[in-house]
Design an enzyme around this catalytic site. Structure first.
Site, PDB file in Angstrom:
ATOM      1  NE  ARG A 104     -11.344  26.732 -15.491  1.00 47.81           N
ATOM      2  CZ  ARG A 104     -11.703  26.670 -14.217  1.00 47.81           C
ATOM      3  NH1 ARG A 104     -12.369  27.662 -13.682  1.00 47.81           N
ATOM      4  NH2 ARG A 104     -11.421  25.620 -13.484  1.00 47.81           N
ATOM      5  CB  THR A 108      -3.696  30.726 -18.770  1.00 50.12           C
ATOM      6  OG1 THR A 108      -4.757  30.194 -19.596  1.00 50.12           O
ATOM      7  CG2 THR A 108      -2.348  30.382 -19.389  1.00 50.12           C
ATOM      8  CG  ASP A 200     -14.574  19.113 -15.836  1.00 55.52           C
ATOM      9  OD1 ASP A 200     -13.526  19.724 -16.042  1.00 55.52           O
ATOM     10  OD2 ASP A 200     -15.491  19.001 -16.689  1.00 55.52           O
ATOM     11  CG  ASP A 203     -13.911  15.748 -17.539  1.00 59.47           C
ATOM     12  OD1 ASP A 203     -13.903  15.721 -18.789  1.00 59.47           O
ATOM     13  OD2 ASP A 203     -12.948  16.149 -16.864  1.00 59.47           O
TER      14      ASP A 203
HETATM   15  O1  LIG Z   1     -16.022  30.390 -15.278  1.00 60.79           O
HETATM   16  P1  LIG Z   1     -14.810  29.704 -15.794  1.00 60.79           P
HETATM   17  O2  LIG Z   1     -13.635  29.821 -14.846  1.00 60.79           O
HETATM   18  O3  LIG Z   1     -14.440  30.093 -17.190  1.00 60.79           O
HETATM   19  O4  LIG Z   1     -15.117  28.133 -15.769  1.00 60.79           O
HETATM   20  C1  LIG Z   1     -16.313  27.613 -16.218  1.00 60.79           C
HETATM   21  C2  LIG Z   1     -16.125  26.863 -17.501  1.00 60.79           C
HETATM   22  O5  LIG Z   1     -15.365  25.677 -17.266  1.00 60.79           O
HETATM   23  C3  LIG Z   1     -16.117  24.556 -17.737  1.00 60.79           C
HETATM   24  O6  LIG Z   1     -15.803  24.251 -19.050  1.00 60.79           O
HETATM   25  P2  LIG Z   1     -14.467  23.430 -19.442  1.00 60.79           P
HETATM   26  O7  LIG Z   1     -13.326  24.356 -19.715  1.00 60.79           O
HETATM   27  O8  LIG Z   1     -14.209  22.375 -18.416  1.00 60.79           O
HETATM   28  O9  LIG Z   1     -14.856  22.806 -20.831  1.00 60.79           O
HETATM   29  P3  LIG Z   1     -15.841  21.555 -21.101  1.00 60.79           P
HETATM   30  O10 LIG Z   1     -17.236  22.080 -20.958  1.00 60.79           O
HETATM   31  O11 LIG Z   1     -15.505  21.155 -22.489  1.00 60.79           O
HETATM   32  O12 LIG Z   1     -15.540  20.472 -20.101  1.00 60.79           O
HETATM   33  C4  LIG Z   1     -17.548  25.017 -17.604  1.00 60.79           C
HETATM   34  O13 LIG Z   1     -18.448  24.263 -18.344  1.00 60.79           O
HETATM   35  C5  LIG Z   1     -17.464  26.457 -18.029  1.00 60.79           C
HETATM   36  O14 LIG Z   1     -17.546  26.641 -19.426  1.00 60.79           O
HETATM   37  O1  LIG Z   2     -16.130  23.743 -10.681  1.00 57.11           O
HETATM   38  C1  LIG Z   2     -15.972  23.848 -11.913  1.00 57.11           C
HETATM   39  C2  LIG Z   2     -15.269  24.927 -12.497  1.00 57.11           C
HETATM   40  C3  LIG Z   2     -15.141  24.988 -13.834  1.00 57.11           C
HETATM   41  N1  LIG Z   2     -15.671  24.008 -14.605  1.00 57.11           N
HETATM   42  C4  LIG Z   2     -16.339  22.968 -14.065  1.00 57.11           C
HETATM   43  O2  LIG Z   2     -16.825  22.089 -14.783  1.00 57.11           O
HETATM   44  N2  LIG Z   2     -16.471  22.908 -12.728  1.00 57.11           N
HETATM   45 MG   LIG Z   3     -14.943  20.656 -18.317  1.00 57.83          MG
END
Ligand SMILES: O=P(O)(O)OC[C@H]1O[C@H](OP(=O)(O)OP(=O)(O)O)[C@H](O)[C@@H]1O
Ligand SMILES: O=c1cc[nH]c(=O)[nH]1
Ligand SMILES: [Mg+2]
Length: 209
Positions: A104, A108, A200, A203
């Site tokens: 994400r 944006t 997160d 992370d």
């Molecule tokens: O519903 P949304 O608003 O799209 O947010 C949720 C997304 O954000 C996080 O991923 P992230 O972008 O942090 O990637 P990662 O799993 O690599 O940390 C999570 O694991 C989802 O995929």
């Molecule tokens: O709360 C949140 C939202 C998006 N992605 C995450 O990992 N945590």
């Molecule tokens: Mg993430």
């Protein structure tokens, strides 16, 4: 309209509390995501169709139920969805595993694709999309659309924690997709993080912050 199932089994709720805790480190976080995912796999497969099979017990022949005819697929959204794979595979080891890479964009909030590899027979499979966090729903909706573009039809979304905004967004874009969650949280904050949430997920799983 599809349904939202909140799996509020005491074991799931207890483990989710530990998962949310800021003092839980990466190793325990990974273990908990795996354990919760395994418990969720039990419930999310409840409605899979069964068929009859003739078997022989040590005492007699009988007709008994089997999942055998059904092909299953699990599709984690990278990275955080990877944490759910082993727990689900423990209950449905024959499932094929596809991967969708999305992150994400922090400015944006739109999902950015960087990888997609799905089983070739995706149209014939019962599919479970795995991502611990359903926040705005942008990532889940994009992943579900990739799968549909490749012919996938029987799709369910499995998340540990959802915000109401994310559930609404998925319902709107993909009204055929049932959603399974361990908890429905209150809201999103100004950065579209789920509150109270767990931070997160990627992370915390991989220790990258
Ligand atoms: O519903 P949304 O608003 O799209 O947010 C949720 C997304 O954000 C996080 O991923 P992230 O972008 O942090 O990637 P990662 O799993 O690599 O940390 C999570 O694991 C989802 O995929
Ligand atoms: O709360 C949140 C939202 C998006 N992605 C995450 O990992 N945590
Ligand atoms: Mg993430």
């Amino acid at each position: 309209m599809s349904k939202v199932v909140v799996m509020d089994h005491p074991l799931i709720q207890h483990k989710l509390t530990m998962l949310r805790d800021i003092n839980t480190g990466s190793k325990d976080f990974r273990d908990l995501v795996k354990e919760i995912s395994m418990l969720m796999a039990y419930e999310m497969t409840r409605e899979l169709p069964l068929e009859d099979a003739e078997i022989e017990t040590p005492l007699c022949t009988m007709t008994s139920k089997t999942l055998a005819g059904k092909k299953l697929g699990i599709i984690p959204i990278l990275r955080a969805g990877l944490g759910m794979v082993d727990g689900v595979l423990q209950l449905i080891p024959a499932a094929k595993v596809g991967h969708i890479g999305l992150y994400r964009d922090p400015e944006t909030l739109q999902p950015v694709e960087y990888y997609c590899k799905l089983p070739s027979d995706v149209p014939e499979r019962e599919l479970f999309v795995l991502d611990p966090m359903l926040a705005t729903g942008g990532s889940a909706n994009a992943a579900i659309q990739f799968i549909k573009d490749r012919g996938g039809v029987n799709i369910r979304l499995v998340s540990l924690i959802a915000a109401p905004e994310g559930v609404d967004a998925v319902h709107k874009a993909h009204p055929d997709v049932d959603i399974y969650v361990a908890a429905m949280d209150e809201k999103l904050n100004d950065h579209a993080y789920i509150v109270p949430g767990l931070g997160d997920a990627g992370d915390r799983l991989f220790g990258t912050k």
